[in-house]
Write an enzyme that holds these catalytic residues in place. Structure first.
Site, short mmCIF file in Angstrom:
data_model
loop_
_atom_site.label_atom_id
_atom_site.label_comp_id
_atom_site.label_asym_id
_atom_site.label_seq_id
_atom_site.Cartn_x
_atom_site.Cartn_y
_atom_site.Cartn_z
N GLY A 15 0.82 -1.22 0.00
CA GLY A 15 0.00 0.00 0.00
C GLY A 15 0.85 1.27 0.00
N LEU A 82 -0.89 -2.81 8.60
CA LEU A 82 -1.41 -1.65 7.86
C LEU A 82 -2.35 -2.11 6.74
CD1 LEU A 82 1.63 -0.73 8.89
CD2 LEU A 82 1.22 1.19 7.37
N TYR A 159 -15.29 1.19 7.95
CA TYR A 159 -13.90 1.56 8.25
C TYR A 159 -13.78 2.00 9.71
CZ TYR A 159 -9.27 3.63 7.40
OH TYR A 159 -7.93 3.93 7.43
N THR A 189 -2.66 11.46 5.34
CA THR A 189 -1.26 11.37 4.92
C THR A 189 -1.19 11.38 3.40
OG1 THR A 189 -0.75 10.14 6.93
CG2 THR A 189 0.82 9.92 5.12
#
Ligand code: UDP
Length: 324
Positions: A15, A82, A159, A189
């Site tokens: 990712g 992650l 989520y 980010t």
């Protein structure tokens, strides 16, 4: 191959943030195994890393049986989790809105599998949670002890609640088994390698601006976000894992430089010298009105704070998108 190197597993290693983390760990002399099911990421992110003999990539789903992980991996020192879709933009095929069940399972069953793996290898664990656990926050800036304001069954809940479950089960393993695990909450980010098509604000605005297409501000653009450059994020993630006595801790990681979305659109238009018009489209359902991390805890315990200004980080990201 160097056998003295510490062995790290990065779940979600293909990712955006995961692949930057893998690179930084390899540069720091770790042996890195990345696993990813490539649902919302791409192996292209790893093309340079795959040349490194200390790097291994396994196409693997974290929700897959623990015995299947164990079969291919041994002697881990650190496990970073992650692995999850992360974009809320329903116009993108890669968003978590379009992968609701996969998102819930990556953060629940996937976290369980990785915690079990951590326990079996007596390793250290880091769970990448999100500022989304704060939902549409009633306070600003958000501090780690704020419980959040989340719609439990709304469009973003797969989520938000997935991340909240991931935090709960990680904390459960710390309490029940004394596992050496910590949680980070990642705020917005951005940076190179970000996908151009996953619908996030920075990638959308930059690509629209460099193509002189309309810059699509959702709502009036008065909602705020705080943008963290990816190199700063990666240094925070590593410090959260490697700093002694961080077992059971929760850290906000993000850049407190809060801006309105309209101001971000204007800034990107000016940094790209774009002729784009700024247009206004419908605000997505449950879009949080503000986001600003309180990072006092990360500063105090990890000695971490972002170093890259929003302007500098955006310039680097603009250069990246111009060159691909
Ligand atoms: N946004 C926008 N235009 C876009 C993409 C996003 O105005 O083309 C807004 C979005 O509604 C949200 C903010 O930018 O208020 C950040 O969106 P993003 O999808 O990057 O992540 P979020 O912080 O909502 O998880």
């Amino acid at each position: 191959m160097d056998k003295s190197r510490k062995r790290v597993l990065v779940a979600g290693g293909a990712g955006f943030i995961g692949s930057h983390l893998c690179k930084s760990l390899l540069d720091g002399n770790y042996k890195v195994i990345a696993i990813d099911n490539l649902l919302t990421s791409t192996k292209d992110n790893l093309k340079d890393l795959l040349k490194n003999p200390e790097f291994t990539f396994l196409e693997h789903d974290v929700t897959d049986q623990i015995s299947n992980f164990k079969f291919q991996i041994s002697n881990l020192d650190y496990i970073f989790h992650l692995a999850s879709p992360a974009s809320p933009n329903q116009k993108s095929a890669r968003s978590y809105i379009n992968h609701p069940i996969e998102t819930l399972l990556a953060n629940s069953l996937g976290t369980y599998n990785l915690l079990e793996l951590t326990r079996q290898f007596n390793a250290k664990f880091l769970y990448a949670s999100s500022s989304e656990v704060y939902g549409d926050p009633a306070i600003s800036p958000q501090k780690e002890d704020y419980f959040g304001s989340v719609n439990p069954n709304g469009i973003r809940s797969v989520y938000d609640e997935g991340k909240r479950f991931g935090e709960a089960i990680t904390s459960g393993y710390v309490r029940k088994y004394g596992l050496d695990a910590r949680i980070i909450r990642i705020f917005n980010t951005y940076g190179p390698i970000m996908l151009a098509d996953d619908g996030r604000v920075v990638s959308n605005f930059i690509n629209q601006a460099i193509e002189n297409k309309p810059i699509t501000v959702y709502g009036k653009g008065t909602q705020t976000r705080s943008l963290c450059y990816v190199d700063d994020m990666v240094s925070g993630i590593k410090l959260a894992m490697l700093t002694p006595n961080t077992k059971g801790e929760v850290f906000n990681l993000g850049n407190p430089d809060e801006r309105s979305i309209l101001d971000i659109a204007k800034l990107i238009k000016s940094l790209t010298n774009s002729k784009s018009k700024i247009v206004f489209e419908d605000l997505p359902i449950d879009d949080p009105k503000s986001r600003k991390p309180d990072i006092a805890k990360a500063k105090r315990i990890l000695g971490w704070e972002p170093k890259v200004s929003t302007e500098r980080g955006l310039r680097k990201t603009i250069d990246y998108f111009r060159n691909i």
